[in-house]
Structure formats: structure tokens, C-alpha cells
Motif scaffolding. Sequence first.
Motif, PDB file in Angstrom:
ATOM      1  N   SER A  32     102.687   1.744  14.140  1.00 53.19           N
ATOM      2  CA  SER A  32     102.420   2.499  12.922  1.00 53.19           C
ATOM      3  C   SER A  32     101.202   1.940  12.190  1.00 53.19           C
ATOM      4  O   SER A  32     100.394   2.698  11.651  1.00 53.19           O
ATOM      5  CB  SER A  32     103.636   2.480  12.003  1.00 53.19           C
ATOM      6  OG  SER A  32     103.933   1.167  11.580  1.00 53.19           O
ATOM      7  N   LYS A  33     101.041   0.608  12.180  1.00 52.58           N
ATOM      8  CA  LYS A  33      99.869   0.001  11.548  1.00 52.58           C
ATOM      9  C   LYS A  33      98.606   0.414  12.281  1.00 52.58           C
ATOM     10  O   LYS A  33      97.602   0.777  11.656  1.00 52.58           O
ATOM     11  CB  LYS A  33      99.988  -1.523  11.557  1.00 52.58           C
ATOM     12  CG  LYS A  33     100.931  -2.098  10.527  1.00 52.58           C
ATOM     13  CD  LYS A  33     100.644  -3.567  10.258  1.00 52.58           C
ATOM     14  CE  LYS A  33     100.674  -4.391  11.516  1.00 52.58           C
ATOM     15  NZ  LYS A  33     100.418  -5.819  11.245  1.00 52.58           N
ATOM     16  N   VAL A  36      97.542   3.868  11.531  1.00 49.53           N
ATOM     17  CA  VAL A  36      96.862   3.947  10.234  1.00 49.53           C
ATOM     18  C   VAL A  36      95.415   3.500  10.376  1.00 49.53           C
ATOM     19  O   VAL A  36      94.492   4.147   9.862  1.00 49.53           O
ATOM     20  CB  VAL A  36      97.588   3.091   9.176  1.00 49.53           C
ATOM     21  CG1 VAL A  36      96.756   2.978   7.901  1.00 49.53           C
ATOM     22  CG2 VAL A  36      98.949   3.684   8.850  1.00 49.53           C
ATOM     23  N   TYR A  37      95.187   2.381  11.083  1.00 52.70           N
ATOM     24  CA  TYR A  37      93.809   1.899  11.299  1.00 52.70           C
ATOM     25  C   TYR A  37      92.986   2.952  12.027  1.00 52.70           C
ATOM     26  O   TYR A  37      91.820   3.199  11.694  1.00 52.70           O
ATOM     27  CB  TYR A  37      93.800   0.613  12.138  1.00 52.70           C
ATOM     28  CG  TYR A  37      94.541  -0.556  11.550  1.00 52.70           C
ATOM     29  CD1 TYR A  37      94.655  -0.736  10.170  1.00 52.70           C
ATOM     30  CD2 TYR A  37      95.125  -1.510  12.378  1.00 52.70           C
ATOM     31  CE1 TYR A  37      95.335  -1.821   9.642  1.00 52.70           C
ATOM     32  CE2 TYR A  37      95.805  -2.600  11.854  1.00 52.70           C
ATOM     33  CZ  TYR A  37      95.907  -2.751  10.497  1.00 52.70           C
ATOM     34  OH  TYR A  37      96.579  -3.828   9.983  1.00 52.70           O
ATOM     35  N   LYS A  40      92.024   5.818   9.785  1.00 53.47           N
ATOM     36  CA  LYS A  40      90.940   5.407   8.894  1.00 53.47           C
ATOM     37  C   LYS A  40      89.624   5.323   9.652  1.00 53.47           C
ATOM     38  O   LYS A  40      88.562   5.673   9.123  1.00 53.47           O
ATOM     39  CB  LYS A  40      91.271   4.053   8.262  1.00 53.47           C
ATOM     40  CG  LYS A  40      92.356   4.092   7.201  1.00 53.47           C
ATOM     41  CD  LYS A  40      92.558   2.721   6.571  1.00 53.47           C
ATOM     42  CE  LYS A  40      93.610   2.759   5.487  1.00 53.47           C
ATOM     43  NZ  LYS A  40      93.829   1.411   4.886  1.00 53.47           N
ATOM     44  N   ASN A 152      90.820  -2.649   6.834  1.00 50.51           N
ATOM     45  CA  ASN A 152      91.607  -3.181   5.719  1.00 50.51           C
ATOM     46  C   ASN A 152      91.041  -4.485   5.164  1.00 50.51           C
ATOM     47  O   ASN A 152      91.752  -5.278   4.549  1.00 50.51           O
ATOM     48  CB  ASN A 152      93.074  -3.364   6.125  1.00 50.51           C
ATOM     49  CG  ASN A 152      93.237  -4.276   7.327  1.00 50.51           C
ATOM     50  OD1 ASN A 152      92.283  -4.516   8.053  1.00 50.51           O
ATOM     51  ND2 ASN A 152      94.428  -4.777   7.543  1.00 50.51           N
ATOM     52  N   ASP A 163      91.776  -3.621  13.800  1.00 50.32           N
ATOM     53  CA  ASP A 163      91.359  -3.061  12.507  1.00 50.32           C
ATOM     54  C   ASP A 163      89.842  -3.081  12.337  1.00 50.32           C
ATOM     55  O   ASP A 163      89.326  -2.660  11.307  1.00 50.32           O
ATOM     56  CB  ASP A 163      92.032  -3.785  11.339  1.00 50.32           C
ATOM     57  CG  ASP A 163      91.789  -5.290  11.345  1.00 50.32           C
ATOM     58  OD1 ASP A 163      91.352  -5.830  12.378  1.00 50.32           O
ATOM     59  OD2 ASP A 163      92.050  -5.940  10.326  1.00 50.32           O
TER      60      ASP A 163
END
Length: 212
Positions: A32-33, A36-37, A40, A152, A163
Amino acid sequence: MRKRFWKIEYSITIFVVFAIVLLLIPTSFISSKEAVYMAKWNETYNKMDYMFSAMSAQADSDIVKSLNKAKTNSLREELMIRLVKPYLRLYDQEALLRRYTPHYLNGSRVNKNDEYYFEKLYMNKAGMIVGVKDIKDEDCFHPGFIMMFDMNGLVGPNTWGKDIYGINIFSDGKITPIGTGWDIDMLKKDCSEYGSGISCSHYYRIGGEFND
């Protein structure tokens, strides 16, 4: 006696289910992280593509003219930052380099002499870290700049392919994700725990799978 065995079996079943849940949670959390990355990164890339297309349409601007005439790497980087600052809403943070330690996907640290080490870093109001590096080449088929984006910012993992992503910028204003032009086997190898992760910028955009 039978009731006692039933309690034992029930306890074992609960324990097994609990263990399975514990095993699944980290994987789901990581996925899930990374999702998100990736979202973005796609948003950032699309914004950069639009931005450079708009700048190419205004190629007569004073900054663009100065950029084409600049002789030194540092001057070209300074001019490029002046171009992108309004779009990305960047601000300088002199202490950023001392607080920020990026890594490759294989766990090794990005060293000062590496191609993907950025001496000047900037941050926007959303907390994203941006780096710009001049790699001017007289061959128009090679990029003149590379840019990195840590989705992030100072928050970990600060790792290429997780990321951190990047783009190539060409003299005609076109951009490509880093890794564009690599064959699929090279992309898979680099975008793994054994590689640098820099090419994940392209690999994930063409449907490559995340590496936990």
C-alpha cells in the motif's frame, strides 16, 4: 476429556489464524505504501511532462536562452532550478544534504562520486525533495539534465525504486523516465534487490511489479 481436546484444537486454530494475519500485514502495508509512492510518481511525472512542454513552447524566454549559452555545470543547474521553481514551488534548504542519505534498491548508499548523487537539493511545501544535475552532452540524443524526486522527502526509506524516482531532460525539452530504452531483462535485473533501482522510474510506469 473431549471438551478439553476441543478447547486445545480451538486455541491452536486461533493461534494459526493470528500468525497468518501477522505474516500478511507487513506485505499489505508495504504494497500500500509503494502504491502511494507510485501514484505520486505518476502525478509528478505528468506534471513535469506538461511543464517542459510548456517551456519548450516559450523557447525564446530569457532563461531558456541563457540556459543554452551557459558554459558551466553549476550555472546550468542554477538556471534550470530557476525554470522549475515556480512550477514545483521549491525552496532552498541548505541543511538538507546533511540530513538526507539516499540509497539504491540493493541497500548500498549513493556515494558522492556516483552519477545519481545530487549536490543541490530542494524541497517543496508538500515535503517532496527534488534534485537537479547537469550532465550536458553535445550529442542531442543524450539527456542534458537528470532530476530526482523523493516522494516523501526526509521520511524513509529514501531509496531508488521505492520512494525515489527520476527523469532525463533533453535539450529539446522532452523528458523520459530514467530507464527508458533499457531492454526488459536489464530493467528487471536493475529494478530488484540486486540492482540500483534507478530504472524503476520507467519499469513501474510500463507495468513492472513492485519489489518488496
